[in-house]
Each structure stands twice: as C-alpha cells, then as structure tokens.
Design an enzyme around this catalytic site. Sequence first.
Site, PDB file in Angstrom:
ATOM      1  N   PHE A  89      11.456  -1.567  13.593  1.00  0.00           N
ATOM      2  CA  PHE A  89      10.425  -1.051  13.187  1.00  0.00           C
ATOM      3  C   PHE A  89      10.563   0.550  12.238  1.00  0.00           C
ATOM      4  CE2 PHE A  89       6.606   2.156  14.814  1.00  0.00           C
ATOM      5  CZ  PHE A  89       5.665   1.175  14.611  1.00  0.00           C
ATOM      6  N   ILE A 134      -1.911   5.686   6.306  1.00  0.00           N
ATOM      7  CA  ILE A 134      -3.052   6.825   6.618  1.00  0.00           C
ATOM      8  C   ILE A 134      -3.896   7.124   7.295  1.00  0.00           C
ATOM      9  CG2 ILE A 134      -3.584   9.130   5.261  1.00  0.00           C
ATOM     10  CD1 ILE A 134      -0.726   8.331   3.711  1.00  0.00           C
ATOM     11  N   HIS A 194     -10.446   2.558  11.047  1.00  0.00           N
ATOM     12  CA  HIS A 194      -9.706   1.054  11.151  1.00  0.00           C
ATOM     13  C   HIS A 194      -8.567   1.292  11.260  1.00  0.00           C
ATOM     14  CE1 HIS A 194      -8.782  -1.919   8.022  1.00  0.00           C
ATOM     15  NE2 HIS A 194      -7.445  -1.019   7.547  1.00  0.00           N
ATOM     16  N   TRP A 196       0.435  -1.198  -0.544  1.00  0.00           N
ATOM     17  CA  TRP A 196       0.038   0.022   0.386  1.00  0.00           C
ATOM     18  C   TRP A 196       0.402   1.288   0.229  1.00  0.00           C
ATOM     19  CZ3 TRP A 196      -5.270   0.622  -0.839  1.00  0.00           C
ATOM     20  CH2 TRP A 196      -5.620  -0.478  -0.727  1.00  0.00           C
TER      21      TRP A 196
END
Length: 156
Positions: free
Chosen positions: A113, A82, A88, A27
Amino acid sequence: MSTTKTPAPTPNLDTSGLSAAIVAATWHARFMDGLIAGAERACADAGIEPLLVRVPGAFELPVVADRLAQTYDVVVALGVVIRGESPHFDYVCRAATDGLTRVALDRATPVGFGLLTCDNDQQAFDRAGLDGSREDSGYAAAIAALETAVALRRLP
C-alpha cells in the site's frame, strides 16, 4: 545528500522465485517518480525485476492490481491523492483503499500500500522518497509486500 528514512528489509529474506508488479498512478508526477524509484529499488534489493504498469489515477489502481495479482506473487500499488476543496479526496481515497484491500484478500496476494493520502504537497514530498524527503513510502510498500509474500509462503 538524502535524509530519507528507508526501512531495512528483514535480514536473510528469501525472495527467490517471487515475481512482483508495480501499478502506479500518473497524477502528481514528481512525487510518483520518487515512489516508483523507491519501489523499484526495494525489488532490486530483493533480486526481483518488477513489471511497471501506469494508470491515470489512484481510483484506477485496484482494477489493475486485481489483474496483476492473478499472475504476480506481489503487487505494489502507488499513488498520490492531495486534499482539495471538495469531498472528491474522501471518495477516491476510500475507493482505492477498499479496492486494494479486496484485491489482497480475494486473491490472497500481498498488495503493498503505497497510496499517499495527503493534505498538501509538503506532506506528499515528505513521504515520496525524493532527495530531502523524510520517508520513502515506495520502498516501504514494496518491502512490506515482499515480506508478506515470504511469510505466506512459509504457512501450511
């Protein structure tokens, strides 16, 4: 010319013999391209050629990171989430963060990370390590994981 701030690796960092894998979401491809390039550059700077594994999104990072942590000394997890108009964002960010933390602790393997949790595209751009970005979070995540692996190797 890039204005990216790239963290400097610890001087004389002995990464000899270390193996690294990068697990990266698909994504937000533009931002992911920058994160991956930064992580790969950090590994190259350390003399390591990492394995790159792609997953659909940030939610899938922990399960693949867990499998990679069984055979690699360092895992770098990269993704971009984002904020949207629903909760969500909160669920995905929490699940990915908690899952990656579990991998690091359960496997005693450093997990870099590199999950960007942003309110908008500009914040992601600023951290993605692209030309004109302020930060290179992919590079920073990889260097942090490599430095942690070296620190762990020095412990009794």
